[in-house]
Design a protein around this motif. Structure first.
Motif, PDB file in Angstrom:
ATOM      1  N   ASP A 104       5.702   0.521  45.400  1.00 16.96           N
ATOM      2  CA  ASP A 104       4.684  -0.175  44.611  1.00 16.96           C
ATOM      3  C   ASP A 104       4.394  -1.546  45.226  1.00 16.96           C
ATOM      4  OD1 ASP A 104       2.886  -0.439  42.457  1.00 16.96           O
ATOM      5  OD2 ASP A 104       4.363  -1.595  41.312  1.00 16.96           O
ATOM      6  N   ARG A 114       9.844   1.477  42.731  1.00 19.05           N
ATOM      7  CA  ARG A 114      10.040   1.647  41.291  1.00 19.05           C
ATOM      8  C   ARG A 114      10.684   3.011  41.041  1.00 19.05           C
ATOM      9  NH1 ARG A 114       4.519   0.348  38.169  1.00 19.05           N
ATOM     10  NH2 ARG A 114       5.800  -0.906  36.762  1.00 19.05           N
ATOM     11  N   GLU A 161      10.306   6.435  31.501  1.00 21.84           N
ATOM     12  CA  GLU A 161      10.299   4.979  31.455  1.00 21.84           C
ATOM     13  C   GLU A 161      10.724   4.433  32.802  1.00 21.84           C
ATOM     14  OE1 GLU A 161      13.215   2.976  29.086  1.00 21.84           O
ATOM     15  OE2 GLU A 161      14.713   4.546  29.369  1.00 21.84           O
ATOM     16  N   LEU A 162      10.269   3.218  33.088  1.00 22.84           N
ATOM     17  CA  LEU A 162      10.699   2.552  34.305  1.00 22.84           C
ATOM     18  C   LEU A 162      12.152   2.136  34.171  1.00 22.84           C
ATOM     19  CD1 LEU A 162       7.623   0.292  35.112  1.00 22.84           C
ATOM     20  CD2 LEU A 162       8.498   2.178  36.515  1.00 22.84           C
ATOM     21  N   THR A 183       3.173   3.476  34.238  1.00 25.55           N
ATOM     22  CA  THR A 183       4.557   3.817  34.593  1.00 25.55           C
ATOM     23  C   THR A 183       4.615   4.564  35.912  1.00 25.55           C
ATOM     24  OG1 THR A 183       5.233   3.907  32.277  1.00 25.55           O
ATOM     25  CG2 THR A 183       6.605   5.091  33.841  1.00 25.55           C
ATOM     26  N   TYR A 234      20.508   3.278  37.466  1.00 21.97           N
ATOM     27  CA  TYR A 234      19.214   2.803  36.978  1.00 21.97           C
ATOM     28  C   TYR A 234      19.148   2.740  35.460  1.00 21.97           C
ATOM     29  CZ  TYR A 234      18.152   3.907  41.788  1.00 21.97           C
ATOM     30  OH  TYR A 234      18.184   3.955  43.158  1.00 21.97           O
ATOM     31  N   VAL A 247      11.441   5.918  38.081  1.00 27.08           N
ATOM     32  CA  VAL A 247      11.023   6.393  36.766  1.00 27.08           C
ATOM     33  C   VAL A 247      11.999   7.477  36.310  1.00 27.08           C
ATOM     34  CG1 VAL A 247       9.169   7.423  35.402  1.00 27.08           C
ATOM     35  CG2 VAL A 247       8.623   5.928  37.339  1.00 27.08           C
TER      36      VAL A 247
END
Length: 389
Positions: A284, A261, A250-251, A100, A308, A263
Protein backbone atom coordinates in the motif's frame (compact mmCIF):
# COMPACT_ATOMS: atom_id res chain seq x y z
CA UNK A 1 -96.55 -90.57 -11.10
CA UNK A 2 -94.29 -90.14 -14.02
CA UNK A 3 -90.79 -88.63 -13.93
CA UNK A 4 -92.15 -85.52 -15.62
CA UNK A 5 -94.79 -85.15 -12.91
CA UNK A 6 -92.17 -85.36 -10.18
CA UNK A 7 -90.15 -82.48 -11.73
CA UNK A 8 -93.09 -80.22 -12.35
CA UNK A 9 -92.97 -76.70 -10.92
CA UNK A 10 -94.02 -76.42 -7.30
CA UNK A 11 -93.18 -79.99 -6.51
CA UNK A 12 -90.33 -81.21 -4.32
CA UNK A 13 -87.15 -82.19 -6.08
CA UNK A 14 -85.76 -85.58 -6.54
CA UNK A 15 -83.51 -85.11 -3.55
CA UNK A 16 -86.49 -85.62 -1.38
CA UNK A 17 -86.78 -82.17 0.09
CA UNK A 18 -85.71 -78.65 -0.89
CA UNK A 19 -86.74 -76.60 -3.80
CA UNK A 20 -85.15 -76.91 -7.18
CA UNK A 21 -82.01 -74.70 -7.18
CA UNK A 22 -80.86 -75.46 -10.67
CA UNK A 23 -82.06 -72.04 -11.83
CA UNK A 24 -80.44 -70.19 -8.85
CA UNK A 25 -76.74 -71.18 -8.61
CA UNK A 26 -75.30 -70.86 -5.10
CA UNK A 27 -71.75 -69.45 -4.90
CA UNK A 28 -69.11 -71.87 -3.84
CA UNK A 29 -68.25 -71.82 -0.14
CA UNK A 30 -64.56 -72.31 -0.92
CA UNK A 31 -61.91 -69.54 -0.68
CA UNK A 32 -62.27 -66.75 -3.21
CA UNK A 33 -59.37 -65.54 -5.32
CA UNK A 34 -58.67 -61.89 -6.33
CA UNK A 35 -56.53 -60.73 -9.21
CA UNK A 36 -53.00 -60.19 -7.91
CA UNK A 37 -51.77 -56.57 -8.12
CA UNK A 38 -48.32 -56.05 -9.63
CA UNK A 39 -45.45 -55.48 -7.23
CA UNK A 40 -44.09 -51.93 -7.07
CA UNK A 41 -41.02 -53.02 -8.99
CA UNK A 42 -43.16 -54.25 -11.88
CA UNK A 43 -43.75 -51.27 -14.15
CA UNK A 44 -43.26 -48.67 -11.37
CA UNK A 45 -43.27 -45.11 -12.66
CA UNK A 46 -42.37 -42.25 -10.26
CA UNK A 47 -44.17 -39.77 -12.50
CA UNK A 48 -47.35 -41.82 -12.60
CA UNK A 49 -47.21 -42.43 -8.86
CA UNK A 50 -46.72 -38.74 -8.19
CA UNK A 51 -49.64 -37.86 -10.43
CA UNK A 52 -51.91 -40.25 -8.58
CA UNK A 53 -50.83 -38.90 -5.21
CA UNK A 54 -51.17 -35.27 -6.24
CA UNK A 55 -54.91 -35.55 -5.87
CA UNK A 56 -54.42 -36.59 -2.22
CA UNK A 57 -51.89 -33.90 -1.20
CA UNK A 58 -51.15 -30.80 -3.29
CA UNK A 59 -47.53 -30.70 -2.08
CA UNK A 60 -46.81 -33.90 -4.00
CA UNK A 61 -46.76 -31.88 -7.23
CA UNK A 62 -43.35 -30.61 -6.11
CA UNK A 63 -41.85 -34.02 -5.33
CA UNK A 64 -38.26 -34.61 -6.38
CA UNK A 65 -38.71 -38.37 -6.49
CA UNK A 66 -37.29 -39.58 -9.76
CA UNK A 67 -34.97 -36.55 -10.07
CA UNK A 68 -31.97 -37.98 -8.20
CA UNK A 69 -29.81 -38.35 -11.31
CA UNK A 70 -30.63 -34.83 -12.48
CA UNK A 71 -29.88 -33.27 -9.08
CA UNK A 72 -26.63 -35.18 -8.70
CA UNK A 73 -25.55 -34.02 -12.16
CA UNK A 74 -26.30 -30.35 -11.42
CA UNK A 75 -24.91 -30.27 -7.85
CA UNK A 76 -21.65 -28.41 -7.32
CA UNK A 77 -19.01 -30.20 -5.30
CA UNK A 78 -18.11 -28.53 -2.00
CA UNK A 79 -14.48 -27.71 -2.65
CA UNK A 80 -12.39 -24.54 -2.36
CA UNK A 81 -12.88 -22.20 -5.30
CA UNK A 82 -11.34 -18.90 -4.22
CA UNK A 83 -8.38 -19.40 -1.94
CA UNK A 84 -9.16 -21.92 0.77
CA UNK A 85 -12.28 -20.31 2.22
CA UNK A 86 -14.76 -19.45 -0.58
CA UNK A 87 -16.35 -22.77 -1.48
CA UNK A 88 -17.75 -23.84 -4.83
CA UNK A 89 -21.53 -24.17 -4.80
CA UNK A 90 -22.05 -22.03 -1.71
CA UNK A 91 -23.16 -18.50 -0.84
CA UNK A 92 -20.39 -16.65 1.00
CA UNK A 93 -20.53 -13.17 2.54
CA UNK A 94 -17.50 -11.01 3.38
CA UNK A 95 -17.87 -7.91 5.54
CA UNK A 96 -15.15 -5.29 6.01
CA UNK A 97 -14.77 -1.57 6.59
CA UNK A 98 -14.32 0.62 3.48
CA UNK A 99 -10.74 0.73 2.14
CA UNK A 100 -9.73 -2.44 3.96
CA UNK A 101 -8.75 -4.11 0.70
CA UNK A 102 -11.46 -6.78 0.54
CA UNK A 103 -12.26 -6.16 -3.16
CA UNK A 104 -8.57 -6.12 -4.07
CA UNK A 105 -8.01 -9.47 -2.36
CA UNK A 106 -11.18 -10.99 -3.86
CA UNK A 107 -10.11 -9.95 -7.39
CA UNK A 108 -6.70 -11.49 -6.74
CA UNK A 109 -8.40 -14.76 -5.71
CA UNK A 110 -10.70 -14.71 -8.76
CA UNK A 111 -7.87 -14.12 -11.24
CA UNK A 112 -5.79 -16.81 -9.52
CA UNK A 113 -8.66 -19.34 -9.74
CA UNK A 114 -9.02 -18.60 -13.46
CA UNK A 115 -5.27 -18.97 -14.04
CA UNK A 116 -5.29 -22.30 -12.21
CA UNK A 117 -8.21 -23.59 -14.26
CA UNK A 118 -10.57 -23.87 -11.28
CA UNK A 119 -13.29 -22.00 -13.15
CA UNK A 120 -14.08 -21.07 -16.75
CA UNK A 121 -13.63 -17.28 -17.08
CA UNK A 122 -16.73 -17.12 -19.25
CA UNK A 123 -18.68 -18.32 -16.18
CA UNK A 124 -17.42 -15.51 -13.91
CA UNK A 125 -19.60 -12.41 -13.46
CA UNK A 126 -18.37 -9.54 -11.33
CA UNK A 127 -21.22 -7.15 -10.43
CA UNK A 128 -19.50 -3.81 -9.78
CA UNK A 129 -21.74 -1.28 -8.05
CA UNK A 130 -19.07 0.30 -5.88
CA UNK A 131 -16.79 2.18 -8.29
CA UNK A 132 -16.49 5.43 -10.15
CA UNK A 133 -15.61 5.67 -13.81
CA UNK A 134 -11.88 5.18 -13.21
CA UNK A 135 -12.38 2.09 -11.08
CA UNK A 136 -14.86 0.65 -13.58
CA UNK A 137 -12.38 1.08 -16.43
CA UNK A 138 -9.49 -0.47 -14.49
CA UNK A 139 -11.40 -3.50 -13.24
CA UNK A 140 -13.15 -4.08 -16.56
CA UNK A 141 -9.76 -4.22 -18.30
CA UNK A 142 -8.57 -6.82 -15.78
CA UNK A 143 -11.62 -9.03 -16.35
CA UNK A 144 -11.69 -8.51 -20.10
CA UNK A 145 -8.05 -9.55 -20.46
CA UNK A 146 -8.78 -12.97 -18.92
CA UNK A 147 -12.14 -13.47 -20.66
CA UNK A 148 -14.35 -12.89 -17.59
CA UNK A 149 -17.36 -10.59 -17.32
CA UNK A 150 -18.01 -7.41 -15.40
CA UNK A 151 -21.42 -5.76 -15.30
CA UNK A 152 -22.42 -2.51 -13.58
CA UNK A 153 -25.66 -0.64 -12.93
CA UNK A 154 -25.92 2.27 -15.34
CA UNK A 155 -23.88 0.50 -18.00
CA UNK A 156 -25.37 -1.27 -21.04
CA UNK A 157 -28.87 -0.52 -19.72
CA UNK A 158 -28.43 -2.45 -16.47
CA UNK A 159 -30.56 -1.44 -13.48
CA UNK A 160 -30.04 -2.68 -9.94
CA UNK A 161 -33.30 -4.64 -10.12
CA UNK A 162 -31.92 -6.66 -13.03
CA UNK A 163 -29.52 -8.59 -10.78
CA UNK A 164 -32.13 -10.58 -8.87
CA UNK A 165 -34.40 -10.82 -11.92
CA UNK A 166 -31.66 -12.39 -14.02
CA UNK A 167 -30.51 -14.63 -11.18
CA UNK A 168 -34.04 -16.05 -10.95
CA UNK A 169 -34.08 -16.49 -14.72
CA UNK A 170 -30.74 -18.32 -14.62
CA UNK A 171 -32.10 -20.69 -11.99
CA UNK A 172 -35.16 -21.44 -14.09
CA UNK A 173 -33.33 -21.99 -17.40
CA UNK A 174 -30.41 -23.91 -15.85
CA UNK A 175 -27.70 -21.41 -16.78
CA UNK A 176 -26.78 -20.79 -13.11
CA UNK A 177 -24.86 -24.06 -12.95
CA UNK A 178 -21.09 -23.63 -12.80
CA UNK A 179 -21.15 -19.84 -12.59
CA UNK A 180 -19.60 -17.51 -10.02
CA UNK A 181 -21.29 -14.20 -9.20
CA UNK A 182 -19.41 -11.60 -7.14
CA UNK A 183 -21.75 -8.90 -5.79
CA UNK A 184 -19.93 -5.69 -4.82
CA UNK A 185 -21.57 -4.37 -2.70
CA UNK A 186 -24.60 -5.91 -1.03
CA UNK A 187 -26.31 -2.67 0.01
CA UNK A 188 -26.67 -1.56 -3.62
CA UNK A 189 -29.08 -4.43 -4.28
CA UNK A 190 -30.93 -4.75 -1.00
CA UNK A 191 -31.32 -2.81 2.23
CA UNK A 192 -29.24 -4.62 4.89
CA UNK A 193 -31.38 -3.02 7.61
CA UNK A 194 -34.67 -4.19 6.07
CA UNK A 195 -35.37 -7.71 7.31
CA UNK A 196 -37.99 -8.54 4.67
CA UNK A 197 -35.95 -7.34 1.69
CA UNK A 198 -32.75 -8.93 2.94
CA UNK A 199 -34.52 -12.23 3.56
CA UNK A 200 -35.93 -12.19 0.02
CA UNK A 201 -32.48 -11.45 -1.41
CA UNK A 202 -30.97 -14.27 0.65
CA UNK A 203 -33.60 -16.68 -0.65
CA UNK A 204 -32.75 -15.82 -4.26
CA UNK A 205 -29.07 -16.47 -3.54
CA UNK A 206 -30.03 -19.76 -1.88
CA UNK A 207 -31.96 -20.85 -4.98
CA UNK A 208 -29.02 -19.85 -7.16
CA UNK A 209 -26.52 -22.06 -5.32
CA UNK A 210 -29.05 -24.90 -5.18
CA UNK A 211 -29.07 -24.68 -8.97
CA UNK A 212 -25.30 -25.26 -9.02
CA UNK A 213 -23.99 -21.69 -8.93
CA UNK A 214 -21.70 -19.90 -6.48
CA UNK A 215 -22.39 -16.50 -4.91
CA UNK A 216 -19.87 -14.23 -3.19
CA UNK A 217 -21.24 -10.97 -1.76
CA UNK A 218 -19.27 -8.11 -0.22
CA UNK A 219 -20.58 -5.75 2.43
CA UNK A 220 -19.52 -3.19 5.01
CA UNK A 221 -19.11 -3.45 8.75
CA UNK A 222 -20.72 -1.01 11.17
CA UNK A 223 -18.92 2.14 12.25
CA UNK A 224 -19.12 1.09 15.89
CA UNK A 225 -17.33 -2.18 16.75
CA UNK A 226 -18.44 -4.82 19.20
CA UNK A 227 -17.67 -4.45 22.89
CA UNK A 228 -14.48 -6.46 22.35
CA UNK A 229 -13.30 -4.05 19.67
CA UNK A 230 -13.89 -6.50 16.81
CA UNK A 231 -15.72 -5.22 13.70
CA UNK A 232 -19.42 -6.01 13.49
CA UNK A 233 -21.33 -6.85 10.31
CA UNK A 234 -23.85 -4.34 9.04
CA UNK A 235 -27.57 -5.06 8.89
CA UNK A 236 -29.95 -7.70 10.18
CA UNK A 237 -29.03 -11.31 10.89
CA UNK A 238 -30.76 -12.65 7.76
CA UNK A 239 -27.62 -12.86 5.61
CA UNK A 240 -25.80 -14.57 8.48
CA UNK A 241 -28.66 -17.07 8.71
CA UNK A 242 -29.27 -17.60 4.97
CA UNK A 243 -25.71 -17.75 3.59
CA UNK A 244 -23.47 -20.79 3.92
CA UNK A 245 -20.40 -18.92 5.13
CA UNK A 246 -19.76 -15.46 6.56
CA UNK A 247 -16.38 -13.82 7.17
CA UNK A 248 -15.58 -10.46 8.76
CA UNK A 249 -12.30 -8.87 7.64
CA UNK A 250 -10.20 -6.25 9.39
CA UNK A 251 -6.80 -4.67 9.05
CA UNK A 252 -4.28 -6.26 11.36
CA UNK A 253 -1.71 -4.45 13.45
CA UNK A 254 1.02 -2.77 11.41
CA UNK A 255 3.70 -5.37 12.07
CA UNK A 256 5.24 -5.28 8.59
CA UNK A 257 7.41 -2.56 7.20
CA UNK A 258 7.55 -1.17 3.69
CA UNK A 259 3.92 -0.05 3.42
CA UNK A 260 2.40 -3.53 3.51
CA UNK A 261 -1.03 -4.14 4.98
CA UNK A 262 -2.32 -7.42 6.39
CA UNK A 263 -6.04 -8.27 6.32
CA UNK A 264 -7.44 -10.98 8.61
CA UNK A 265 -10.67 -12.75 7.64
CA UNK A 266 -12.39 -14.20 10.71
CA UNK A 267 -15.11 -16.79 10.24
CA UNK A 268 -18.54 -15.99 11.69
CA UNK A 269 -20.30 -18.98 10.12
CA UNK A 270 -19.43 -21.92 7.90
CA UNK A 271 -20.99 -25.15 6.65
CA UNK A 272 -18.08 -26.78 4.87
CA UNK A 273 -14.61 -27.52 6.17
CA UNK A 274 -13.55 -23.90 5.75
CA UNK A 275 -10.76 -22.38 7.89
CA UNK A 276 -11.66 -20.27 10.90
CA UNK A 277 -9.28 -17.53 9.81
CA UNK A 278 -7.30 -16.61 6.69
CA UNK A 279 -5.03 -13.65 6.03
CA UNK A 280 -3.63 -11.85 3.00
CA UNK A 281 -1.08 -9.06 2.65
CA UNK A 282 -0.66 -6.41 -0.04
CA UNK A 283 1.53 -3.38 -0.74
CA UNK A 284 0.00 0.00 0.00
CA UNK A 285 2.79 2.36 -0.93
CA UNK A 286 1.85 5.93 -1.86
CA UNK A 287 1.38 6.36 -5.59
CA UNK A 288 1.07 2.63 -6.32
CA UNK A 289 -1.45 1.84 -9.08
CA UNK A 290 -4.33 -0.59 -8.59
CA UNK A 291 -2.60 -3.12 -10.83
CA UNK A 292 0.58 -2.84 -8.73
CA UNK A 293 -1.36 -3.40 -5.52
CA UNK A 294 -3.16 -6.36 -7.11
CA UNK A 295 0.13 -7.91 -8.19
CA UNK A 296 1.46 -7.59 -4.64
CA UNK A 297 -1.31 -9.60 -2.93
CA UNK A 298 -0.11 -12.80 -1.29
CA UNK A 299 -1.39 -15.18 1.40
CA UNK A 300 0.02 -14.95 4.91
CA UNK A 301 1.44 -18.10 6.47
CA UNK A 302 -1.02 -19.42 9.10
CA UNK A 303 1.86 -19.79 11.53
CA UNK A 304 2.24 -16.02 11.46
CA UNK A 305 -1.39 -15.10 12.16
CA UNK A 306 -0.74 -14.52 15.85
CA UNK A 307 1.81 -11.84 14.98
CA UNK A 308 -0.95 -9.70 13.54
CA UNK A 309 -3.49 -10.11 16.31
CA UNK A 310 -4.04 -7.31 18.77
CA UNK A 311 -2.06 -7.84 21.93
CA UNK A 312 -3.64 -7.88 25.36
CA UNK A 313 -2.53 -4.30 25.98
CA UNK A 314 -4.15 -3.08 22.75
CA UNK A 315 -7.66 -3.82 24.04
CA UNK A 316 -9.16 -0.83 25.83
CA UNK A 317 -10.42 -1.55 29.35
CA UNK A 318 -13.71 0.24 28.65
CA UNK A 319 -14.44 -2.33 25.98
CA UNK A 320 -13.62 -5.15 28.38
CA UNK A 321 -16.04 -3.76 30.97
CA UNK A 322 -18.71 -3.42 28.29
CA UNK A 323 -18.19 -7.03 27.24
CA UNK A 324 -18.49 -8.23 30.85
CA UNK A 325 -21.64 -6.15 31.36
CA UNK A 326 -23.14 -7.63 28.18
CA UNK A 327 -22.44 -11.16 29.41
CA UNK A 328 -23.95 -10.45 32.84
CA UNK A 329 -26.92 -8.69 31.29
CA UNK A 330 -27.59 -11.72 29.12
CA UNK A 331 -27.90 -13.83 32.27
CA UNK A 332 -24.43 -15.35 32.38
CA UNK A 333 -24.19 -16.84 35.88
CA UNK A 334 -21.78 -19.75 35.90
CA UNK A 335 -19.24 -18.35 38.35
CA UNK A 336 -16.25 -16.03 38.22
CA UNK A 337 -13.85 -18.29 36.35
CA UNK A 338 -16.42 -19.11 33.67
CA UNK A 339 -17.27 -15.42 33.29
CA UNK A 340 -13.57 -14.60 32.94
CA UNK A 341 -13.12 -17.31 30.30
CA UNK A 342 -16.08 -15.99 28.30
CA UNK A 343 -14.75 -12.44 28.57
CA UNK A 344 -11.26 -13.47 27.47
CA UNK A 345 -12.70 -15.21 24.42
CA UNK A 346 -14.95 -12.28 23.51
CA UNK A 347 -12.23 -9.65 23.86
CA UNK A 348 -9.16 -11.57 22.75
CA UNK A 349 -7.37 -10.99 26.04
CA UNK A 350 -5.80 -13.18 28.67
CA UNK A 351 -7.99 -14.82 31.27
CA UNK A 352 -5.93 -13.23 34.06
CA UNK A 353 -6.64 -9.74 32.76
CA UNK A 354 -10.35 -10.56 32.54
CA UNK A 355 -10.32 -11.71 36.18
CA UNK A 356 -8.59 -8.49 37.20
CA UNK A 357 -11.22 -6.29 35.50
CA UNK A 358 -14.06 -8.37 36.96
CA UNK A 359 -12.62 -8.04 40.46
CA UNK A 360 -11.92 -4.31 40.19
CA UNK A 361 -15.51 -3.57 39.23
CA UNK A 362 -17.24 -5.88 41.72
CA UNK A 363 -18.87 -4.30 44.77
CA UNK A 364 -21.94 -2.54 46.09
CA UNK A 365 -21.03 1.12 45.63
CA UNK A 366 -22.83 2.81 42.71
CA UNK A 367 -20.45 4.98 40.72
CA UNK A 368 -17.47 2.93 41.81
CA UNK A 369 -18.61 -0.60 41.00
CA UNK A 370 -20.54 -1.93 38.00
CA UNK A 371 -21.81 -5.27 39.33
CA UNK A 372 -22.13 -7.22 42.56
CA UNK A 373 -22.28 -10.87 43.44
CA UNK A 374 -24.76 -13.22 45.03
CA UNK A 375 -24.65 -16.89 45.87
CA UNK A 376 -26.82 -19.11 43.76
CA UNK A 377 -27.62 -22.79 43.65
CA UNK A 378 -24.82 -25.12 44.79
CA UNK A 379 -22.99 -22.05 46.20
CA UNK A 380 -22.18 -20.81 42.70
CA UNK A 381 -21.20 -17.15 42.58
CA UNK A 382 -23.28 -15.19 40.10
CA UNK A 383 -23.17 -11.55 39.08
CA UNK A 384 -25.84 -8.85 38.83
CA UNK A 385 -25.47 -5.43 37.25
CA UNK A 386 -25.87 -2.42 39.56
CA UNK A 387 -28.80 -0.32 38.44
CA UNK A 388 -28.14 3.39 38.67
CA UNK A 389 -31.02 5.71 39.50
Amino acid sequence: MTADDRNAPGDKGANGGGPDTSRFPIPSAGPTTRPQEPLPSEGFSPEAAAASLAAKNPLIRFTLRGSADELEASAAGTKPLLGCFVMDGQATMIYAAPNTGKTLIVLYLVLKAIAEGKIDPDRVIYVNADDGSGGLATKNRLFQDVGAHMIAPGQKGMKTRHLTEKMVQAVEDGSAKGTLIIIDTLKKFTDPMDKKRTSEFGQICREYVMAGGTVLALGHTRKNPKANGKPQYQGTTDILEDFDAVYVAELANGKEKGGRRVVLFDMEKKRADSPNVVAYAYADEPGASYEEKLASVEPVDPDDYADYRKSDADVDEVRIRMAIADLIGDGYSEGKMALAAATAKACGISKSRAIRVITQNTGTTPGLHLWNTETGAHNTQSYRLIIFD
